[in-house]
Motif scaffolding. Structure first.
Motif, PDB file in Angstrom:
ATOM      1  N   UNK A  85       5.382  -1.061  -3.469  1.00 19.23           N
ATOM      2  CA  UNK A  85       5.671  -2.365  -4.075  1.00 19.23           C
ATOM      3  C   UNK A  85       5.418  -3.504  -3.089  1.00 19.23           C
ATOM      4  N   UNK A  86       5.131  -3.167  -1.823  1.00 17.05           N
ATOM      5  CA  UNK A  86       4.971  -4.183  -0.786  1.00 17.05           C
ATOM      6  C   UNK A  86       3.557  -4.759  -0.762  1.00 17.05           C
ATOM      7  N   UNK A  87       3.478  -6.088  -0.816  1.00 19.18           N
ATOM      8  CA  UNK A  87       2.187  -6.781  -0.758  1.00 19.18           C
ATOM      9  C   UNK A  87       2.000  -7.443   0.605  1.00 19.18           C
ATOM     10  N   UNK A  88       2.362  -6.762   1.658  1.00 17.54           N
ATOM     11  CA  UNK A  88       2.305  -7.289   3.009  1.00 17.54           C
ATOM     12  C   UNK A  88       0.980  -6.892   3.652  1.00 17.54           C
ATOM     13  N   UNK A  89       0.106  -7.879   3.911  1.00 20.27           N
ATOM     14  CA  UNK A  89      -1.224  -7.594   4.453  1.00 20.27           C
ATOM     15  C   UNK A  89      -1.160  -6.905   5.815  1.00 20.27           C
ATOM     16  N   UNK A  90      -0.219  -7.288   6.666  1.00 16.01           N
ATOM     17  CA  UNK A  90      -0.104  -6.636   7.971  1.00 16.01           C
ATOM     18  C   UNK A  90       0.244  -5.160   7.828  1.00 16.01           C
ATOM     19  N   UNK A  91       1.115  -4.847   6.892  1.00 17.25           N
ATOM     20  CA  UNK A  91       1.471  -3.453   6.628  1.00 17.25           C
ATOM     21  C   UNK A  91       0.248  -2.680   6.128  1.00 17.25           C
ATOM     22  N   UNK A  92      -0.498  -3.289   5.238  1.00 25.44           N
ATOM     23  CA  UNK A  92      -1.703  -2.645   4.709  1.00 25.44           C
ATOM     24  C   UNK A  92      -2.698  -2.384   5.840  1.00 25.44           C
ATOM     25  N   UNK A  93      -2.918  -3.372   6.706  1.00 25.04           N
ATOM     26  CA  UNK A  93      -3.842  -3.190   7.846  1.00 25.04           C
ATOM     27  C   UNK A  93      -3.371  -2.057   8.757  1.00 25.04           C
ATOM     28  N   UNK A  94      -2.066  -2.007   9.014  1.00 24.80           N
ATOM     29  CA  UNK A  94      -1.509  -0.940   9.859  1.00 24.80           C
ATOM     30  C   UNK A  94      -1.783   0.423   9.242  1.00 24.80           C
ATOM     31  N   UNK A  95      -1.570   0.546   7.950  1.00 27.17           N
ATOM     32  CA  UNK A  95      -1.790   1.815   7.271  1.00 27.17           C
ATOM     33  C   UNK A  95      -3.268   2.206   7.257  1.00 27.17           C
ATOM     34  N   UNK A  96      -4.140   1.234   7.072  1.00 28.98           N
ATOM     35  CA  UNK A  96      -5.581   1.519   7.120  1.00 28.98           C
ATOM     36  C   UNK A  96      -5.965   2.007   8.514  1.00 28.98           C
ATOM     37  N   UNK A  97      -5.401   1.399   9.549  1.00 32.33           N
ATOM     38  CA  UNK A  97      -5.661   1.838  10.919  1.00 32.33           C
ATOM     39  C   UNK A  97      -5.164   3.267  11.142  1.00 32.33           C
ATOM     40  N   UNK A  98      -4.099   3.661  10.444  1.00 34.44           N
ATOM     41  CA  UNK A  98      -3.578   5.027  10.545  1.00 34.44           C
ATOM     42  C   UNK A  98      -4.424   6.025   9.761  1.00 34.44           C
ATOM     43  N   UNK A  99      -5.329   5.517   8.946  1.00 29.67           N
ATOM     44  CA  UNK A  99      -6.246   6.400   8.247  1.00 29.67           C
ATOM     45  C   UNK A  99      -6.005   6.605   6.769  1.00 29.67           C
ATOM     46  N   UNK A 100      -5.205   5.761   6.121  1.00 27.59           N
ATOM     47  CA  UNK A 100      -5.059   5.923   4.671  1.00 27.59           C
ATOM     48  C   UNK A 100      -6.375   5.531   3.998  1.00 27.59           C
ATOM     49  N   UNK A 101      -6.617   6.115   2.837  1.00 29.04           N
ATOM     50  CA  UNK A 101      -7.867   5.891   2.123  1.00 29.04           C
ATOM     51  C   UNK A 101      -7.771   4.778   1.094  1.00 29.04           C
ATOM     52  N   UNK A 102      -6.546   4.442   0.686  1.00 33.83           N
ATOM     53  CA  UNK A 102      -6.373   3.396  -0.319  1.00 33.83           C
ATOM     54  C   UNK A 102      -4.923   2.940  -0.326  1.00 33.83           C
TER      55      UNK A 102
END
Length: 130
Positions: A85-102
């Motif tokens: 439910x979180x729309x936090x761009x920094x959180x999304x960037x962190x997760x992408x850096x960890x390797x999530x696909x979407x």
């Protein structure tokens, strides 16, 4: 193509049951298991052959970020879709850096789930238009 085997990890039982029902209605996809916390997820995934994981961030006993770190190391080919439910761009960037696909928002349209799963399996990632 064979069935896409999917796991769901979310501590909200009503949400995860509805998501599993939605996915199981889609052609070529099946939910293999649902976990309500990160520790159960890690244990279950060791004994199941999973292609895609839909993973919540806030869960007891091991949150989605910590679970992602563990899973990315042990299962580099596993496709991980964060559903939150979180729309936090920094959180999304962190997760992408960890390797999530979407990253899918829980406020998104139900049809987006199937498109996202297919995209991460075929292309390795999914970007929505938001």
């Amino acid at each position: 193509m064979e069935q896409i085997r999917i796991a769901i990890a979310d501590d909200h039982k009503l949400f995860s049951a509805a998501l599993a029902s939605l996915i199981n209605q889609l052609t070529g996809m099946e939910v293999v298991f649902v976990a309500a916390d990160g520790e159960t997820l890690i244990k279950e995934i060791e004994t199941k052959d999973i292609d895609v994981l839909l993973l919540d961030i806030n869960m007891p006993n091991l949150n989605g970020i910590e679970a992602t770190k563990i899973l990315r190391n042990k299962y580099p080919d596993l496709k991980i879709i964060i559903i939150s439910m979180y729309e936090n761009k920094n959180l999304i960037y962190t997760l992408v850096e960890l390797g999530v696909n979407a990253y899918l928002l829980k406020t998104g349209e139900p049809e987006e789930v199937g498109r996202c799963i297919h995209s991460v399996v075929m292309e390795g990632y999914f970007l929505n238009d938001r």
